[in-house]
Design a protein around this motif. Structure first.
Motif, short mmCIF file in Angstrom:
data_model
loop_
_atom_site.label_atom_id
_atom_site.label_comp_id
_atom_site.label_asym_id
_atom_site.label_seq_id
_atom_site.Cartn_x
_atom_site.Cartn_y
_atom_site.Cartn_z
N SER A 292 0.83 -1.20 0.00
CA SER A 292 0.00 0.00 0.00
C SER A 292 0.87 1.26 0.00
O SER A 292 0.63 2.20 -0.77
CB SER A 292 -0.92 -0.01 1.23
OG SER A 292 -1.69 1.14 1.28
N VAL A 293 1.89 1.26 0.84
CA VAL A 293 2.81 2.40 0.89
C VAL A 293 3.54 2.54 -0.45
O VAL A 293 3.67 3.65 -0.99
CB VAL A 293 3.82 2.23 2.05
CG1 VAL A 293 4.95 3.25 1.97
CG2 VAL A 293 3.10 2.34 3.39
N ASN A 294 3.99 1.44 -1.00
CA ASN A 294 4.70 1.47 -2.28
C ASN A 294 3.77 1.96 -3.39
O ASN A 294 4.20 2.74 -4.25
CB ASN A 294 5.26 0.08 -2.61
CG ASN A 294 6.17 0.12 -3.80
OD1 ASN A 294 7.11 0.90 -3.84
ND2 ASN A 294 5.89 -0.72 -4.78
N SER A 295 2.53 1.54 -3.39
CA SER A 295 1.57 1.99 -4.41
C SER A 295 1.35 3.49 -4.33
O SER A 295 1.22 4.16 -5.37
CB SER A 295 0.23 1.26 -4.24
OG SER A 295 0.37 -0.09 -4.57
N MET A 296 1.32 4.02 -3.11
CA MET A 296 1.16 5.47 -2.95
C MET A 296 2.35 6.20 -3.55
O MET A 296 2.20 7.25 -4.19
CB MET A 296 1.01 5.84 -1.47
CG MET A 296 -0.29 5.40 -0.85
SD MET A 296 -0.28 5.83 0.89
CE MET A 296 -1.28 4.49 1.54
N TYR A 297 3.54 5.67 -3.34
CA TYR A 297 4.75 6.28 -3.90
C TYR A 297 4.73 6.21 -5.43
O TYR A 297 5.02 7.21 -6.10
CB TYR A 297 6.00 5.59 -3.37
CG TYR A 297 7.26 6.17 -3.98
CD1 TYR A 297 7.81 7.34 -3.49
CD2 TYR A 297 7.85 5.56 -5.08
CE1 TYR A 297 8.95 7.88 -4.08
CE2 TYR A 297 8.97 6.11 -5.67
CZ TYR A 297 9.52 7.26 -5.17
OH TYR A 297 10.63 7.81 -5.76
N VAL A 298 4.37 5.07 -5.98
CA VAL A 298 4.33 4.91 -7.43
C VAL A 298 3.30 5.85 -8.03
O VAL A 298 3.54 6.47 -9.08
CB VAL A 298 4.05 3.43 -7.81
CG1 VAL A 298 3.76 3.29 -9.28
CG2 VAL A 298 5.23 2.55 -7.41
N GLU A 299 2.15 6.00 -7.38
CA GLU A 299 1.13 6.92 -7.87
C GLU A 299 1.65 8.36 -7.86
O GLU A 299 1.47 9.11 -8.83
CB GLU A 299 -0.14 6.83 -7.02
CG GLU A 299 -1.25 7.73 -7.50
CD GLU A 299 -2.52 7.62 -6.67
OE1 GLU A 299 -3.43 8.42 -6.93
OE2 GLU A 299 -2.60 6.76 -5.78
N ALA A 300 2.34 8.76 -6.79
CA ALA A 300 2.90 10.11 -6.71
C ALA A 300 3.96 10.30 -7.80
O ALA A 300 4.03 11.38 -8.42
CB ALA A 300 3.49 10.36 -5.33
#
Length: 90
Positions: A61-69
């Motif tokens: 979830s944290v990684n997905s937020m970073y990739v989205e940003a």
């Protein structure tokens, strides 16, 4: 044929659902992850493995937020490059 904007508006453009990495080792790495996940499940037992899965879900979830940003940043950078390129020189 619809334009990209029309497809996006109508929910028909979902690049995150169609991206498949072209790296030559991608498929073999996926198979290895699946095999090792099963090995860890057997080693740890269901209860401990379930706790590990919750941790990994949080990490994803944290990684997905970073990739989205990163995607947003890259898209804005590309759009600004186009604006700068198409604007008359000052």
């Amino acid at each position: 044929m619809r334009t990209i904007l029309e497809a996006l508006y109508h929910g028909q453009l979902q690049p995150n659902m169609t991206i498949v990495p072209s790296h030559p080792e991608y498929l073999s790495a996926c198979k290895q992850v699946t095999a090792e996940t099963q090995q860890w499940r057997e080693r740890l037992g269901e209860e401990v493995f379930r706790a590990l899965e919750e941790y990994l879900d949080l990490y994803d979830s944290v990684n997905s937020m970073y990739v989205e940003a990163a995607f947003h940043h890259g898209f804005k950078l590309g759009a600004n490059l186009l604006i700068e390129t198409m604007s008359p020189r000052q």
